[in-house]
Design a protein around this motif. Structure first.
Motif, PDB file in Angstrom:
ATOM      1  N   GLY A  16      72.786 -42.016  71.820  1.00  0.00           N
ATOM      2  CA  GLY A  16      72.689 -40.283  72.050  1.00  0.00           C
ATOM      3  C   GLY A  16      74.120 -40.034  71.789  1.00  0.00           C
ATOM      4  O   GLY A  16      74.995 -40.460  71.050  1.00  0.00           O
ATOM      5  N   ARG A  17      74.315 -38.791  72.341  1.00  0.00           N
ATOM      6  CA  ARG A  17      75.674 -37.984  72.200  1.00  0.00           C
ATOM      7  C   ARG A  17      76.824 -38.777  72.639  1.00  0.00           C
ATOM      8  O   ARG A  17      77.994 -38.741  72.083  1.00  0.00           O
ATOM      9  N   ALA A  18      76.631 -39.783  73.969  1.00  0.00           N
ATOM     10  CA  ALA A  18      77.805 -40.499  74.390  1.00  0.00           C
ATOM     11  C   ALA A  18      78.230 -41.580  73.205  1.00  0.00           C
ATOM     12  O   ALA A  18      79.205 -41.937  72.966  1.00  0.00           O
ATOM     13  N   GLY A  19      77.020 -42.301  72.689  1.00  0.00           N
ATOM     14  CA  GLY A  19      77.407 -43.073  71.578  1.00  0.00           C
ATOM     15  C   GLY A  19      78.182 -42.434  70.419  1.00  0.00           C
ATOM     16  O   GLY A  19      78.911 -43.297  69.686  1.00  0.00           O
ATOM     17  N   ALA A  20      77.655 -41.344  69.919  1.00  0.00           N
ATOM     18  CA  ALA A  20      78.170 -40.543  68.989  1.00  0.00           C
ATOM     19  C   ALA A  20      79.693 -40.352  69.254  1.00  0.00           C
ATOM     20  O   ALA A  20      80.702 -40.491  68.519  1.00  0.00           O
ATOM     21  N   PHE A  21      79.987 -40.002  70.440  1.00  0.00           N
ATOM     22  CA  PHE A  21      81.266 -39.607  70.777  1.00  0.00           C
ATOM     23  C   PHE A  21      82.152 -40.714  70.779  1.00  0.00           C
ATOM     24  O   PHE A  21      83.403 -40.816  70.285  1.00  0.00           O
ATOM     25  N   ALA A  22      81.730 -42.040  71.196  1.00  0.00           N
ATOM     26  CA  ALA A  22      82.406 -43.159  71.098  1.00  0.00           C
ATOM     27  C   ALA A  22      82.654 -43.584  69.775  1.00  0.00           C
ATOM     28  O   ALA A  22      83.896 -44.181  69.426  1.00  0.00           O
ATOM     29  N   LEU A  64      98.334 -36.560  67.709  1.00  0.00           N
ATOM     30  CA  LEU A  64      97.395 -37.056  66.897  1.00  0.00           C
ATOM     31  C   LEU A  64      96.327 -38.007  67.576  1.00  0.00           C
ATOM     32  O   LEU A  64      95.152 -37.931  67.725  1.00  0.00           O
ATOM     33  N   GLY A  65      96.976 -38.897  68.432  1.00  0.00           N
ATOM     34  CA  GLY A  65      96.025 -40.089  69.394  1.00  0.00           C
ATOM     35  C   GLY A  65      95.244 -39.418  70.334  1.00  0.00           C
ATOM     36  O   GLY A  65      93.914 -39.703  70.577  1.00  0.00           O
ATOM     37  N   VAL A  66      96.148 -38.382  71.017  1.00  0.00           N
ATOM     38  CA  VAL A  66      94.971 -37.747  72.281  1.00  0.00           C
ATOM     39  C   VAL A  66      94.017 -36.949  71.429  1.00  0.00           C
ATOM     40  O   VAL A  66      93.032 -37.153  72.053  1.00  0.00           O
ATOM     41  N   SER A  67      94.284 -36.003  70.605  1.00  0.00           N
ATOM     42  CA  SER A  67      93.399 -35.339  69.837  1.00  0.00           C
ATOM     43  C   SER A  67      92.234 -36.212  69.423  1.00  0.00           C
ATOM     44  O   SER A  67      91.146 -35.603  69.210  1.00  0.00           O
ATOM     45  N   ALA A  68      92.505 -37.241  68.859  1.00  0.00           N
ATOM     46  CA  ALA A  68      91.408 -38.149  68.217  1.00  0.00           C
ATOM     47  C   ALA A  68      90.207 -38.529  69.349  1.00  0.00           C
ATOM     48  O   ALA A  68      89.198 -38.626  68.929  1.00  0.00           O
ATOM     49  N   VAL A  69      90.615 -38.343  70.475  1.00  0.00           N
ATOM     50  CA  VAL A  69      89.674 -38.507  71.700  1.00  0.00           C
ATOM     51  C   VAL A  69      89.135 -37.042  72.189  1.00  0.00           C
ATOM     52  O   VAL A  69      88.090 -37.052  72.382  1.00  0.00           O
ATOM     53  N   ALA A  70      90.244 -36.194  72.316  1.00  0.00           N
ATOM     54  CA  ALA A  70      89.962 -35.114  72.872  1.00  0.00           C
ATOM     55  C   ALA A  70      88.855 -34.162  71.959  1.00  0.00           C
ATOM     56  O   ALA A  70      88.120 -33.581  72.826  1.00  0.00           O
ATOM     57  N   VAL A  71      88.950 -33.873  70.937  1.00  0.00           N
ATOM     58  CA  VAL A  71      88.473 -32.993  69.952  1.00  0.00           C
ATOM     59  C   VAL A  71      86.949 -33.459  70.030  1.00  0.00           C
ATOM     60  O   VAL A  71      85.901 -32.631  70.468  1.00  0.00           O
ATOM     61  N   PRO A  72      86.715 -34.917  69.783  1.00  0.00           N
ATOM     62  CA  PRO A  72      85.159 -35.284  69.894  1.00  0.00           C
ATOM     63  C   PRO A  72      84.605 -35.305  71.288  1.00  0.00           C
ATOM     64  O   PRO A  72      83.538 -34.964  71.598  1.00  0.00           O
ATOM     65  N   GLY A  73      85.685 -35.440  72.242  1.00  0.00           N
ATOM     66  CA  GLY A  73      85.027 -35.567  73.680  1.00  0.00           C
ATOM     67  C   GLY A  73      84.681 -33.973  74.037  1.00  0.00           C
ATOM     68  O   GLY A  73      83.884 -33.440  74.878  1.00  0.00           O
ATOM     69  N   ALA A 131      83.365 -31.798  72.048  1.00  0.00           N
ATOM     70  CA  ALA A 131      82.257 -31.557  70.968  1.00  0.00           C
ATOM     71  C   ALA A 131      81.152 -32.242  71.886  1.00  0.00           C
ATOM     72  O   ALA A 131      79.838 -31.612  71.840  1.00  0.00           O
ATOM     73  N   TRP A 132      81.321 -33.304  72.576  1.00  0.00           N
ATOM     74  CA  TRP A 132      80.152 -33.914  73.467  1.00  0.00           C
ATOM     75  C   TRP A 132      80.051 -33.150  74.600  1.00  0.00           C
ATOM     76  O   TRP A 132      78.875 -32.819  75.260  1.00  0.00           O
ATOM     77  N   ALA A 133      81.115 -32.825  75.631  1.00  0.00           N
ATOM     78  CA  ALA A 133      81.018 -32.432  76.984  1.00  0.00           C
ATOM     79  C   ALA A 133      80.802 -30.655  76.869  1.00  0.00           C
ATOM     80  O   ALA A 133      80.172 -30.365  77.716  1.00  0.00           O
ATOM     81  N   ALA A 134      81.368 -29.756  76.055  1.00  0.00           N
ATOM     82  CA  ALA A 134      81.488 -28.503  75.914  1.00  0.00           C
ATOM     83  C   ALA A 134      81.615 -27.909  74.570  1.00  0.00           C
ATOM     84  O   ALA A 134      82.550 -27.452  74.180  1.00  0.00           O
ATOM     85  N   PRO A 135      80.454 -28.336  73.773  1.00  0.00           N
ATOM     86  CA  PRO A 135      80.440 -27.902  72.272  1.00  0.00           C
ATOM     87  C   PRO A 135      80.744 -26.273  71.926  1.00  0.00           C
ATOM     88  O   PRO A 135      81.475 -26.132  71.029  1.00  0.00           O
ATOM     89  N   GLY A 136      80.508 -25.589  72.879  1.00  0.00           N
ATOM     90  CA  GLY A 136      80.784 -24.302  72.912  1.00  0.00           C
ATOM     91  C   GLY A 136      82.265 -23.730  72.909  1.00  0.00           C
ATOM     92  O   GLY A 136      82.776 -22.816  72.303  1.00  0.00           O
ATOM     93  N   ALA A 137      83.095 -24.810  73.451  1.00  0.00           N
ATOM     94  CA  ALA A 137      84.490 -24.409  73.582  1.00  0.00           C
ATOM     95  C   ALA A 137      85.342 -24.775  72.090  1.00  0.00           C
ATOM     96  O   ALA A 137      86.577 -24.612  72.028  1.00  0.00           O
TER      97      ALA A 137
END
Length: 287
Positions: free
Chosen positions: A63-69, A96-105, A107-113
Motif C-alpha cells: 500500500g501507500r506505506a510501501g510506496a513511501f518506503a 537533500l538527504g532529509v528532503s528525500a525522506v520528507a517529501v515522499p513522507g 505525500a504519504w501522510a498529508a498529500p494536500g500539504a
C-alpha cells in the motif's frame, strides 16, 4: 476502494507481465553465443532487472506505506549520487538527504500539504545553507543545484505515493521503454534517418531508440490495462528527456556514470533517470 488496494491490484496485474518478459529475456540472454560483444553486460543487466522488479512491485502490495518506503529509499541513494556529481558541500547534502525522506513522507501522510507552502519551504531550505554561510562566490550555484535536485528527485518520486495504481503502470512502462529504446537503436539505428542522434548530450541515443521506446511503452501500458494517449505521451517523453537530462548533469560533472555499484547500469540514477521525469509528467497530466 482504498488507494492501497487499487495499487496492490495494479501490481498483481503487472506481475505476470513482468515475470513473462523477464523469463523470456533470461532465456534469450542465456542463449547468446560467446562471440556477442555485449553478452556479459546484458547478463548483468538481466540480473539487476530480476532483482529490481520484485522489489518495485512488492512495495505496492504494502500500500501507500510501501510506496513511501520505496520512494524514500530510492531518493536517499539517488540524492547521494546527485550531490557527488553536483559537487555540493555537506550542508546542501544534508538538505537533500532529509528532503528525500520528507517529501515522499508528506505525500504519504498529508498529500494536500504538497502545495505552494511546501515549494516555499524547499526553496528556503535549498538557499538557506549558502545564505547563512555568506557564500558570495558560489552561493547561487549551490542553491540552484540544490533546487534542481529537489525538483528532480524527491518531488518526482513522491509520484510513487500520489499516483497509486498509475505509478505501477508508469514504472513498468518505463522499464519496458528503456529496453525498447536499446532494441530499437540496435536494430534500426545504424543507418538512415532514424540513426540521427537526438542530442549532442548523448550521441548514442537516436530516433530509432525513440521508435523502440514508443512501441515498448505502448505495449506495456496496454498489457497492464492502463493505456491512454495522455499517459503514453507522458511516459514516452519522460523516457526520452529523462535520459538526456541525466546525460547533461553527468557531462558537466565529467563522469560516465552516476555510480558504479549497480551491475550493468552504473548507479541508481542511471537506472531511474527516465522514471523520475515520467512520474513528474504523469502527475502534471493526471493529478
Amino acid at each position: 476502494m482504498s488507494a492501497a488496494f487499487i495499487a496492490g491490484e495494479a501490481a498483481g496485474r503487472a506481475v505476470p507481465v513482468v515475470a513473462g518478459v523477464l523469463g523470456a529475456g533470461g532465456v534469450a540472454v542465456a542463449a547468446l553465443p560467446s562471440r556477442v560483444r555485449m553478452r556479459g553486460e546484458l547478463r548483468k543487466r538481466w540480473r539487476t532487472w530480476a532483482l529490481a522488479a520484485p522489489l518495485f512491485l512488492g512495495a505496492f502490495f504494502l500500500g501507500r506505506a510501501g510506496a513511501f518506503a520505496l520512494a524514500a529509499g530510492l531518493g536517499v541513494v539517488a540524492m547521494g549520487e546527485y550531490a557527488r556529481m553536483a559537487g555540493l558541500p555537506r550542508g546542501e547534502r544534508a538538505v537533500l538527504g532529509v528532503s528525500a525522506v520528507a517529501v515522499p513522507g508528506i505525500a504519504w501522510a498529508a498529500p494536500g500539504a504538497l502545495d505552494l507552502r511546501t515549494a516555499g519551504a524547499l526553496l528556503i531550505a535549498a538557499a538557506g545553507v549558502a545564505l547563512f554561510a555568506g557564500d558570495a562566490a558560489q552561493g547561487f550555484t549551490r542553491a540552484s543545484r540544490t533546487v534542481f535536485g529537489l525538483l528532480w528527485i524527491p518531488v518526482s518520486l513522491s509520484g510513487l505515493v500520489l499516483l497509486g495504481d498509475t505509478a505501477v503502470a508508469v514504472g513498468v512502462a518505463v522499464a519496458f521503454g528503456d529496453v525498447g529504446a536499446w532494441c530499437g537503436g540496435t536494430a534500426l539505428g545504424r543507418r538512415g534517418l532514424l540513426s540521427r542522434p537526438l542530442s549532442p548530450l548523448s550521441p548514442n541515443k537516436t530516433w530509432a531508440g525513440v521508435a523502440g521506446a514508443a512501441a515498448a511503452t505502448a505495449a506495456a501500458l496496454a498489457a497492464v490495462g492502463a493505456f491512454s494517449l495522455v499517459l503514453w505521451a507522458a511516459v514516452l517523453v519522460g523516457c526520452v528527456l529523462g535520459d538526456l537530462l541525466e546525460s547533461m548533469v553527468k557531462r558537466e560533472a565529467g563522469v560516465k556514470d552516476a555510480g558504479s555499484w549497480l551491475p550493468g547500469f552504473g548507479g541508481l540514477l542511471d537506472r531511474i533517470d527516465s522514471l523520475l521525469v515520467a512520474l513528474l509528467l504523469t502527475m502534471v497530466v493526471t493529478l
